[in-house]
Design an enzyme around this catalytic site. Sequence first.
Site, mmCIF file in Angstrom:
data_model
loop_
_atom_site.group_PDB
_atom_site.id
_atom_site.type_symbol
_atom_site.label_atom_id
_atom_site.label_comp_id
_atom_site.label_asym_id
_atom_site.label_seq_id
_atom_site.Cartn_x
_atom_site.Cartn_y
_atom_site.Cartn_z
ATOM 1 N N GLY A 123 72.301 45.548 -36.064
ATOM 2 C CA GLY A 123 70.916 45.454 -35.621
ATOM 3 C C GLY A 123 70.481 44.003 -35.531
ATOM 4 C CG ASP A 124 66.567 43.085 -36.886
ATOM 5 O OD1 ASP A 124 67.179 43.796 -37.696
ATOM 6 O OD2 ASP A 124 65.323 42.983 -36.870
ATOM 7 C CD GLU A 125 70.655 43.169 -43.014
ATOM 8 O OE1 GLU A 125 70.106 43.003 -44.102
ATOM 9 O OE2 GLU A 125 71.212 44.236 -42.692
#
Length: 431
Positions: free
Chosen positions: A351-353
């Site tokens: 994801g956005d991690e």
Amino acid sequence: MRRRLADLRIATKIVSVSLVVTVIFTASGIFGLVNLNRLIHEQDREYNVNVRALDEMTHVRSSVGSQLEAVLAYILSDPGFYRDTYADAITQSDRDIDARIATLRAIDLPQNERTGLRGFTATVDMWRTARDAALEAARAGDQKKAAAVVLVRSESIARAVKDRASSFLAQLVDAVAEGAKRAKANAKRNAQLTTGLLVAGTLTALLLSAVTARAISRPLRQVVDVLARVARGDLSRRVELDRGDEVGQMGRSLNETLGVLRQAFEEVHHRASHDGLTGLANRALLRERIGAARPNAACGRPVAMLLIDLDGFKQVNDVHGHAAGDHLLTVVAARLQAGVRGGDTVARLGGDEFAVLLDDVDTAEDVHAVAERLLADLQQPTEFRGNLLTPRASIGVSLWDGEIPIDALMHDADQAMYAAKTGGKGRVAHA
């Protein structure tokens, strides 16, 4: 007279020796050329059949995976430019899959490999049936039904496609290895019989056989050594023959085969340890790097884990589309990679991690300085299709002494990251 007789006897001996040498080297040459041509033919077939099929099948499996991502993006997108883009991607991947499968069918594969190809093609057809049902539901405006079709049916079918592809690839790899073993055995048998013929000659034949051994036997032994290493799974060696004859052709053909095979193996390994979008290390590779850093941490040289989460990333996807989100992720990945040393590790966890492993830092204060600098670099604006996107991020920092488990280290960094978010976002927090 005696001299003449002596000369005659010498002449007879010379003729006899010459005839023996001629017979030996003629037989050896014919035998060697026949076997060399057979080895060349076998190597060419391995390249033109199994290795080409291995390369085509690797691309097919990659295209199927890319198409699955495009189908999910199509379903989740509203009608318009982005949906049309994903539709074009699906169509293009279909063409690529069909073209490569057609190439595979045109290759003269053995019966068991053709059976494996038919099974894989049938599984791809099952996937397309499920996919078309989902796309039809999405075009009808029923995204919920489309997502249900993809999530319920495509996962198992996609796994079946992957399993079929892996099984077929394993068949091809086994075929290449088996061909290498056969070529090795033929080369050994050729060398043994050639040696037997040479031993049967006179001292003159033995003297000339040394030249023949240098011209033929040495390169053959080099090929045998390379093939023996291939049979053991070692693809690092190459045949070094700078010549234009059949032996040189065999060496180049073998080198091409090994190059394609090694490239395919490296690509499979890279896909297994790196993120497909950003090219960064994935979670598995990050854990491996953390384990390698344990000695430094145990010796008192600071090792730090930085966990980075983008703030408001969902809004970027909602407002500007998934293509903008992908652009933002690649920009963030590039900035993180540029902001650390070559020995540090930057990974995308999903994801956005993201995560950054700082290995062997001078002091804890340097860790904080690096985190603040990365945060400042990340939050610089970037332009995408005329829109100005400004990334925002929160960073959690955890220092490691090498004693606590890796999962505990990741947990501490995760807790610090959430503390940064709850403390106002766009900041650095320490565990």
